[in-house]
Design a protein around this motif. Structure first.
Motif, PDB file in Angstrom:
ATOM      1  N   TYR A 263       0.807  -1.208   0.000  1.00  0.00           N
ATOM      2  CA  TYR A 263       0.000   0.000   0.000  1.00  0.00           C
ATOM      3  C   TYR A 263       0.847   1.268   0.000  1.00  0.00           C
ATOM      4  N   SER A 264       2.069   1.166   0.490  1.00  0.00           N
ATOM      5  CA  SER A 264       2.954   2.322   0.545  1.00  0.00           C
ATOM      6  C   SER A 264       4.347   1.892   0.098  1.00  0.00           C
ATOM      7  N   PRO A 265       4.617   1.916  -1.210  1.00  0.00           N
ATOM      8  CA  PRO A 265       5.918   1.440  -1.718  1.00  0.00           C
ATOM      9  C   PRO A 265       7.108   2.151  -1.088  1.00  0.00           C
ATOM     10  N   GLU A 266       6.973   3.451  -0.857  1.00  0.00           N
ATOM     11  CA  GLU A 266       8.091   4.195  -0.282  1.00  0.00           C
ATOM     12  C   GLU A 266       8.331   3.822   1.184  1.00  0.00           C
ATOM     13  N   SER A 284      11.712  -8.136  -9.174  1.00  0.00           N
ATOM     14  CA  SER A 284      11.001  -7.497 -10.279  1.00  0.00           C
ATOM     15  C   SER A 284       9.607  -7.052  -9.866  1.00  0.00           C
ATOM     16  N   ILE A 285       8.900  -7.910  -9.140  1.00  0.00           N
ATOM     17  CA  ILE A 285       7.547  -7.572  -8.688  1.00  0.00           C
ATOM     18  C   ILE A 285       7.584  -6.353  -7.764  1.00  0.00           C
ATOM     19  N   LEU A 286       8.511  -6.361  -6.824  1.00  0.00           N
ATOM     20  CA  LEU A 286       8.605  -5.254  -5.873  1.00  0.00           C
ATOM     21  C   LEU A 286       8.936  -3.935  -6.571  1.00  0.00           C
ATOM     22  N   VAL A 287       9.900  -3.981  -7.476  1.00  0.00           N
ATOM     23  CA  VAL A 287      10.294  -2.756  -8.183  1.00  0.00           C
ATOM     24  C   VAL A 287       9.134  -2.241  -9.029  1.00  0.00           C
ATOM     25  N   GLU A 289       6.097  -2.529  -8.332  1.00  0.00           N
ATOM     26  CA  GLU A 289       5.132  -1.956  -7.384  1.00  0.00           C
ATOM     27  C   GLU A 289       5.603  -0.618  -6.829  1.00  0.00           C
ATOM     28  N   GLY A 290       6.858  -0.243  -7.141  1.00  0.00           N
ATOM     29  CA  GLY A 290       7.364   1.044  -6.696  1.00  0.00           C
ATOM     30  C   GLY A 290       8.311   0.998  -5.520  1.00  0.00           C
ATOM     31  N   LYS A 295      16.035  -0.728  -0.988  1.00  0.00           N
ATOM     32  CA  LYS A 295      15.367  -1.235   0.220  1.00  0.00           C
ATOM     33  C   LYS A 295      15.105  -2.738   0.139  1.00  0.00           C
ATOM     34  N   ILE A 296      15.664  -3.401  -0.881  1.00  0.00           N
ATOM     35  CA  ILE A 296      15.537  -4.839  -1.045  1.00  0.00           C
ATOM     36  C   ILE A 296      16.871  -5.462  -0.605  1.00  0.00           C
TER      37      ILE A 296
END
Length: 300
Positions: A263-266, A284-287, A289-290, A295-296
């Protein structure tokens, strides 16, 4: 005078006729086809210097003999391995961050193996032991290790690596969501992380997607309640479950793709350990999503 070349595959360097004067050779070299020039002109000094430097680096590893204090089944093909380092406090002091690892070697086995430390950093100083989760793979050093018994002596290196850089997803109120991913024996350093603590209880959304073939191959199930009490929601994912399984199925990355809930990528961080394809696809999925790639977190 003529110039004679030999391009035998077993003798990769061109051979020059001994009857030629050295200056004649130098005058004729520029007439070689372009693709042959590196064969003669590329210096080998750099190559030998690189090999020598690599040998020196390899020789700097300090090996310490230590006894095994436990070898027991953890799950199908997985073993708990505990090593007594009470006689080598400098080794224990080297474990400062979850996600670090070391090398282990055995007598009469040529190739060392790398093992992620499963116990949290404070455990070694408190108990004088390192704990590991080791997968027994046929023909590997790990297979021989898993066949040893309490009291057998192995050699280990100093603790290596920087571990998970948790500071990148601190403080908790700035990163309320942390998603963690592990497959198979990749849960080993994740256990270290959870039990070392990273303020999970101060974050409203911390999830661990933990993948295995079946429950028989899923280690640390006896620790799940403790982990959940610390603020980590466990999401087991089985790729080949039996008929009684009602939880998530397939691969970890697919289970996460179905849920996402970013809900809050940042304000989201992630921690990965396990199969390479899983790590790449989850990233890839996380990136997408923003979520920032900074942070990974990985432990290598």
């Amino acid at each position: 005078m003529s110039l004679t070349l030999s391009l035998s595959p077993s003798l990769p360097h061109a051979h020059l006729s001994p009857s030629l004067h050295p200056m004649s050779i130098l005058r004729r070299l520029p007439t070689f086809p372009h693709h042959l020039k590196p064969l003669h002109l590329k210096p080998r000094r750099r190559y030998f210097a690189t090999v020598a430097a690599a040998a020196v680096r390899q020789d700097t590893t300090v090996w310490t003999p230590v006894p095994l204090s436990e070898v027991s089944p953890a799950a199908e093909s997985l073993f708990h391995i505990s090593i007594d380092v009470s006689g080598a406090p400098d080794l224990a002091e080297g474990h400062t961050h979850a996600g670090q690892y070391l090398q282990l070697r055995l007598a009469d086995v040529a190739k060392p193996t790398f093992l992620a430390i499963a116990s949290p950093p404070s455990f070694a100083s408190a108990s004088g032991s390192f704990e590991f989760l080791v997968k027994s793979i046929t023909g590997s050093t790990a297979e021989v290790l898993c066949g040893l018994k309490k009291g057998d002596v192995v050699e280990i290196s100093q603790v290596m690596g920087r571990g998970f850089d948790i500071d990148r997803i601190q403080p908790p109120d700035a990163y309320p969501t942390v998603v963690i991913f592990a497959t198979g024996s990749g849960i080993s350093p994740i256990r270290s992380l959870i039990e070392a603590g990273f303020s999970a209880n101060d974050r409203p959304d911390v999830r661990l997607y933990y993948g295995a073939r079946s429950l028989k191959r899923m280690a640390y199930q006896d620790r799940f309640k403790e982990w959940e009490a610390s603020g980590v929601k466990i999401v087991p994912v089985l790729s080949q479950p039996d008929g009684n399984w009602s939880g998530e199925t397939g691969y970890v990355q697919a289970a996460f793709a179905r849920a996402k809930q970013i809900y809050s990528p940042e304000g989201t961080g992630a921690i990965l350990c396990g199969q390479k394809q899983m790590a790449e696809e989850v990233t890839s999925i996380l990136v997408e999503e923003g979520v920032s790639s900074e942070k990974i977190l990985k432990n290598f």
